[in-house]
Design a protein around this motif. Sequence first.
Motif: not given
Length: 133
Positions: A12-16, A45-46, A57-59, A115-120
């Motif tokens: 799980t990682q959010l990337v700007d 993406v959000t 990191r909190g999200l 932000f790209f949101c990785e969940f896997d």
Amino acid sequence: MRQISITTERRTQLVDITEQVQAALDGANGAAAALVYVPHTTAGVTLSEGAVPAVARGLEAALQKIVDDGWPWQHVEDPDGPNAPSHVRGSLIGPQVLVPVDGGKLSLGRWQGIFFCEFDGPRERSVFITTLG
């Protein structure tokens, strides 16, 4: 349409990706908006706070808590472990955002970032940027 590639390092990682999206708009002076789309069912993406990395990191932590890995998931066919929580997190965040563009520049709020949101992850992922108008 433009494509950018994202390499993630954690499950799980959010990337700007704000700067990469802006760079993809080069030459799009007549565009009214940019559609940022992720073609993956275990990602999203959000828009979020972009000035303070701790917000991302909190999200990440909140999404892991809201959609817990330990639930009795029915979809468990992935050999690397159950990724059903990743599908749910991706559905909650969604696969696209639409951002107004003015003079070839993203019209984001002062603190907003894309932000790209990785969940896997970790994985190599694609993001598509299409201009509208």
